[in-house]
Design an enzyme around this catalytic site. Structure first.
Site, PDB file in Angstrom:
ATOM      1  N   LYS A   1       0.823  -1.212   0.000  1.00 40.10           N
ATOM      2  CA  LYS A   1       0.000   0.000   0.000  1.00 40.10           C
ATOM      3  C   LYS A   1       0.858   1.263   0.000  1.00 40.10           C
ATOM      4  O   LYS A   1       0.619   2.184  -0.765  1.00 40.10           O
ATOM      5  CB  LYS A   1      -0.914   0.038   1.248  1.00 40.10           C
ATOM      6  CG  LYS A   1      -1.867  -1.125   1.361  1.00 40.10           C
ATOM      7  CD  LYS A   1      -2.828  -0.955   2.541  1.00 40.10           C
ATOM      8  CE  LYS A   1      -2.182  -1.035   3.898  1.00 40.10           C
ATOM      9  NZ  LYS A   1      -1.678  -2.371   4.290  1.00 40.10           N
TER      10      LYS A   1
ATOM     11  N   ARG B   1      -9.444   0.784   9.297  1.00 35.53           N
ATOM     12  CA  ARG B   1      -9.112  -0.604   9.614  1.00 35.53           C
ATOM     13  C   ARG B   1     -10.207  -1.274  10.417  1.00 35.53           C
ATOM     14  O   ARG B   1     -10.094  -2.459  10.721  1.00 35.53           O
ATOM     15  CB  ARG B   1      -7.809  -0.658  10.407  1.00 35.53           C
ATOM     16  CG  ARG B   1      -6.548  -0.841   9.535  1.00 35.53           C
ATOM     17  CD  ARG B   1      -5.353  -0.705  10.457  1.00 35.53           C
ATOM     18  NE  ARG B   1      -4.186  -1.439  10.099  1.00 35.53           N
ATOM     19  CZ  ARG B   1      -3.092  -0.905   9.537  1.00 35.53           C
ATOM     20  NH1 ARG B   1      -3.085   0.352   9.173  1.00 35.53           N
ATOM     21  NH2 ARG B   1      -2.027  -1.638   9.329  1.00 35.53           N
TER      22      ARG B   1
ATOM     23  N   ARG C   1      11.638  -6.518   4.513  1.00 34.96           N
ATOM     24  CA  ARG C   1      11.538  -5.081   4.761  1.00 34.96           C
ATOM     25  C   ARG C   1      12.133  -4.737   6.126  1.00 34.96           C
ATOM     26  O   ARG C   1      12.767  -3.693   6.290  1.00 34.96           O
ATOM     27  CB  ARG C   1      10.061  -4.652   4.699  1.00 34.96           C
ATOM     28  CG  ARG C   1       9.861  -3.153   4.780  1.00 34.96           C
ATOM     29  CD  ARG C   1       8.437  -2.767   4.469  1.00 34.96           C
ATOM     30  NE  ARG C   1       7.576  -2.887   5.632  1.00 34.96           N
ATOM     31  CZ  ARG C   1       6.261  -2.637   5.626  1.00 34.96           C
ATOM     32  NH1 ARG C   1       5.662  -2.288   4.498  1.00 34.96           N
ATOM     33  NH2 ARG C   1       5.547  -2.746   6.714  1.00 34.96           N
TER      34      ARG C   1
ATOM     35  N   ARG D   1      11.815  -0.845  11.323  1.00 31.18           N
ATOM     36  CA  ARG D   1      10.554  -0.945  12.057  1.00 31.18           C
ATOM     37  C   ARG D   1      10.563  -2.191  12.944  1.00 31.18           C
ATOM     38  O   ARG D   1      10.697  -3.306  12.444  1.00 31.18           O
ATOM     39  CB  ARG D   1       9.378  -1.031  11.071  1.00 31.18           C
ATOM     40  CG  ARG D   1       8.983   0.300  10.502  1.00 31.18           C
ATOM     41  CD  ARG D   1       7.859   0.171   9.505  1.00 31.18           C
ATOM     42  NE  ARG D   1       6.658  -0.489  10.026  1.00 31.18           N
ATOM     43  CZ  ARG D   1       5.505  -0.520   9.381  1.00 31.18           C
ATOM     44  NH1 ARG D   1       5.395   0.059   8.197  1.00 31.18           N
ATOM     45  NH2 ARG D   1       4.471  -1.140   9.908  1.00 31.18           N
TER      46      ARG D   1
ATOM     47  N   ARG E   1      -0.073  -9.186  13.211  1.00 34.71           N
ATOM     48  CA  ARG E   1      -0.655  -8.099  12.387  1.00 34.71           C
ATOM     49  C   ARG E   1      -1.550  -8.675  11.289  1.00 34.71           C
ATOM     50  O   ARG E   1      -2.608  -8.124  10.977  1.00 34.71           O
ATOM     51  CB  ARG E   1       0.465  -7.243  11.774  1.00 34.71           C
ATOM     52  CG  ARG E   1       1.111  -6.318  12.812  1.00 34.71           C
ATOM     53  CD  ARG E   1       2.486  -5.876  12.388  1.00 34.71           C
ATOM     54  NE  ARG E   1       2.482  -5.039  11.209  1.00 34.71           N
ATOM     55  CZ  ARG E   1       3.545  -4.879  10.410  1.00 34.71           C
ATOM     56  NH1 ARG E   1       4.679  -5.503  10.670  1.00 34.71           N
ATOM     57  NH2 ARG E   1       3.471  -4.098   9.358  1.00 34.71           N
TER      58      ARG E   1
END
Ligand code: AMP
Length: 191
Positions: free
Chosen positions: A14, A90, A129, A135, A147
């Site tokens: 996204k 969400r 990532r 992160r 998640r």
């Protein structure tokens, strides 16, 4: 105005697509995750609250998230040609709040564009990532899996929410970045 909800599980792409599409269509990109991370970095009260949820891979409470999103929209509403919402809504409460917020500005969500990617591909992408993003929620496989679980338990229902309004568009999220941008653009160009 054109308002797009870019949708999909964590790691679907996204953020990457939103960065390209905002330039292509001159839209304002609002990523709730980015705003939370900015606040965490700057050690604001909002950041402290958000961090306790984000580190576990849980959702930040609706009230906190909705207030923040509303403030972000207000910052840009006078000049924006439209918005790309990335990571919001969400939950159904967030979707309802977004509707009220946009109604007040005499505008609406035009489309939810969902990037569809298999779970195992997501886990692999997020772990990759994590090596460069810094992160914490990308670095730990159990947080990543949580998640994804939260996405199916709390967020995936929004597909039906926008389907009922004939605003849902699914896109295959596997392919090159350019291919996926093209798939999304075909939908936006027809709105
Ligand atoms: P993202 O960058 O979209 O992957 O979001 C990272 C994290 O920020 C999520 O796992 C949530 O903890 C939090 N977050 C981002 N957007 C929302 C939202 N709309 N509602 C609740 N929590 C959110």
């Amino acid at each position: 105005m054109i308002n797009i909800v870019l949708f999909g599980p964590p790691g679907a792409g996204k953020g990457t697509q939103a960065e390209i599409l905002k330039e292509k269509y001159s839209l304002v990109h609002i990523s709730t995750g980015d705003v939370f991370r900015f606040n965490i970095k700057n050690e604001t009260e909002l950041g402290k609250t958000a961090k306790s949820y984000i580190d576990k891979g849980a959702l930040v409470p609706d009230e906190v998230t909705i207030n923040m999103l509303s403030a972000e929209v207000d910052k840009h509403i006078k000049t924006a040609k439209g918005f790309i919402f990335d990571g919001f809504p969400r939950t159904e409460a967030q979707a309802n709040a977004l509707k009220v917020l946009l109604d007040e500005k005499s505008t609406q969500v035009n489309a939810m564009i969902a990037l569809e990617v298999d779970d195992e591909v997501l886990v692999k992408r997020l772990l990759e990532r994590g090596k460069v993003s810094g992160r914490a929620d990308d670095a730990d496989e159990s947080v990543i899996r949580n998640r994804i679980k939260v996405y199916y338990q709390e967020t995936a229902i929004l597909k039906e929410y926008y389907k009922k309004q004939d605003k849902y568009f699914g896109v295959d999220g596997v392919g090159s970045i350019e291919e996926i941008t093209q798939r999304i653009s075909r939908i936006i160009d027809q709105l």
